[in-house]
Design a protein around this motif. Sequence first.
Motif, PDB file in Angstrom:
ATOM      1  N   ASN A 172       0.814  -1.216   0.000  1.00 39.36           N
ATOM      2  CA  ASN A 172       0.000   0.000   0.000  1.00 39.36           C
ATOM      3  C   ASN A 172       0.850   1.270   0.000  1.00 39.36           C
ATOM      4  OD1 ASN A 172      -2.532  -1.445   0.231  1.00 39.36           O
ATOM      5  ND2 ASN A 172      -1.924  -1.900   2.337  1.00 39.36           N
ATOM      6  N   VAL A 174       3.505   4.187  -1.667  1.00 41.02           N
ATOM      7  CA  VAL A 174       3.935   4.899  -2.873  1.00 41.02           C
ATOM      8  C   VAL A 174       5.447   4.689  -2.995  1.00 41.02           C
ATOM      9  CG1 VAL A 174       4.144   7.136  -4.001  1.00 41.02           C
ATOM     10  CG2 VAL A 174       2.103   6.615  -2.648  1.00 41.02           C
ATOM     11  N   THR A 176       9.011   5.106  -5.155  1.00 42.33           N
ATOM     12  CA  THR A 176       9.654   5.924  -6.183  1.00 42.33           C
ATOM     13  C   THR A 176      11.145   5.627  -6.233  1.00 42.33           C
ATOM     14  OG1 THR A 176       8.084   7.716  -5.681  1.00 42.33           O
ATOM     15  CG2 THR A 176      10.002   8.274  -7.038  1.00 42.33           C
ATOM     16  N   GLN A 199       9.267  -2.526  -9.489  1.00 46.81           N
ATOM     17  CA  GLN A 199       7.928  -2.829 -10.018  1.00 46.81           C
ATOM     18  C   GLN A 199       7.563  -4.291  -9.848  1.00 46.81           C
ATOM     19  OE1 GLN A 199       8.062  -1.183 -14.006  1.00 46.81           O
ATOM     20  NE2 GLN A 199       7.365   0.822 -13.285  1.00 46.81           N
ATOM     21  N   GLN A 202       6.159  -3.769  -6.290  1.00 45.13           N
ATOM     22  CA  GLN A 202       5.094  -2.772  -6.234  1.00 45.13           C
ATOM     23  C   GLN A 202       4.864  -2.277  -7.668  1.00 45.13           C
ATOM     24  OE1 GLN A 202       2.458  -1.078  -6.220  1.00 45.13           O
ATOM     25  NE2 GLN A 202       2.472  -0.690  -4.005  1.00 45.13           N
ATOM     26  N   PRO A 203       3.865  -2.866  -8.348  1.00 45.72           N
ATOM     27  CA  PRO A 203       3.658  -2.568  -9.779  1.00 45.72           C
ATOM     28  C   PRO A 203       3.481  -1.088 -10.092  1.00 45.72           C
ATOM     29  CG  PRO A 203       2.360  -4.465  -9.116  1.00 45.72           C
ATOM     30  CD  PRO A 203       2.934  -3.892  -7.853  1.00 45.72           C
ATOM     31  N   HIS A 204       3.079  -0.293  -9.104  1.00 50.25           N
ATOM     32  CA  HIS A 204       2.849   1.127  -9.350  1.00 50.25           C
ATOM     33  C   HIS A 204       4.090   1.981  -9.093  1.00 50.25           C
ATOM     34  CE1 HIS A 204      -1.374   0.249  -9.878  1.00 50.25           C
ATOM     35  NE2 HIS A 204      -1.428  -0.332  -8.694  1.00 50.25           N
ATOM     36  N   THR A 206       7.285   4.164  -9.555  1.00 47.98           N
ATOM     37  CA  THR A 206       7.616   5.105 -10.623  1.00 47.98           C
ATOM     38  C   THR A 206       9.058   5.581 -10.482  1.00 47.98           C
ATOM     39  OG1 THR A 206       6.827   7.000  -9.342  1.00 47.98           O
ATOM     40  CG2 THR A 206       5.226   5.910 -10.802  1.00 47.98           C
TER      41      THR A 206
END
Length: 228
Positions: A172, A174, A176, A199, A202-204, A206
């Motif tokens: 859950n 974020v 980066t 990724q 955590q596929p999201h 960035t």
Amino acid sequence: MNDMPDGPRLVTRRTQRTARYAVLGVPVESAQCIWFVLHGYGQLATRFIRKFAGAIPANTCVVAPEALSRFYAEMPRVDGGHLQRVGATWMTREAREDDIADTLSWLDLVYRDVTSQASPAVRVGVLGFSQGVATATRWIASGAVRPTAFVAWAGRPAHDVPDALLAAALANAVVTFACGDADEFLNAQQQRDVVDMLQRVQPHATMASFSGGHQLDGPLLSSLLTLP
């Protein structure tokens, strides 16, 4: 008959020692967000945390634990000039597993010490820089901290951390990867490889880049320290 061993026997024992961490930003007690930031090789907590000055959001406290092994950062010189600069490292290949275990225990202690003074609703972020990225991923995967956000800055996740553990801890969060476009330790392909690693868990995840080398960047840092 000679029963003496052929070489020295190495005995390992646990011991207590004194360690330290640096704090910058609002007091822990009034913080809405706390960032635990792990420095790179050869840095000290006080020098590292100064790079965050001017980039910390108004409601945020930044905590920089210092690695347990300090050393003189230059080779010995006759004039003693090498004594001027001291650095620290999270681990080396010597007694590697012991260093990792000691470091995780130390980070857990810092986390408990800091969060015990904070509001139960405080949000937590973790940032690792360079060598500190590997240490940060080991710590997160160990389960002691469940960050709202994780920033891997100019470093690689630890290769010995199972993806499943890191994925559970960052499910859950974020995530980066931040890096300069002229980083001397991570070329463009290596940077893409790190993004791919992140990724996987955590596929999201960035990537955020800036114009510069192996360093922190103030404007980018300021934007990443603002927790959702």
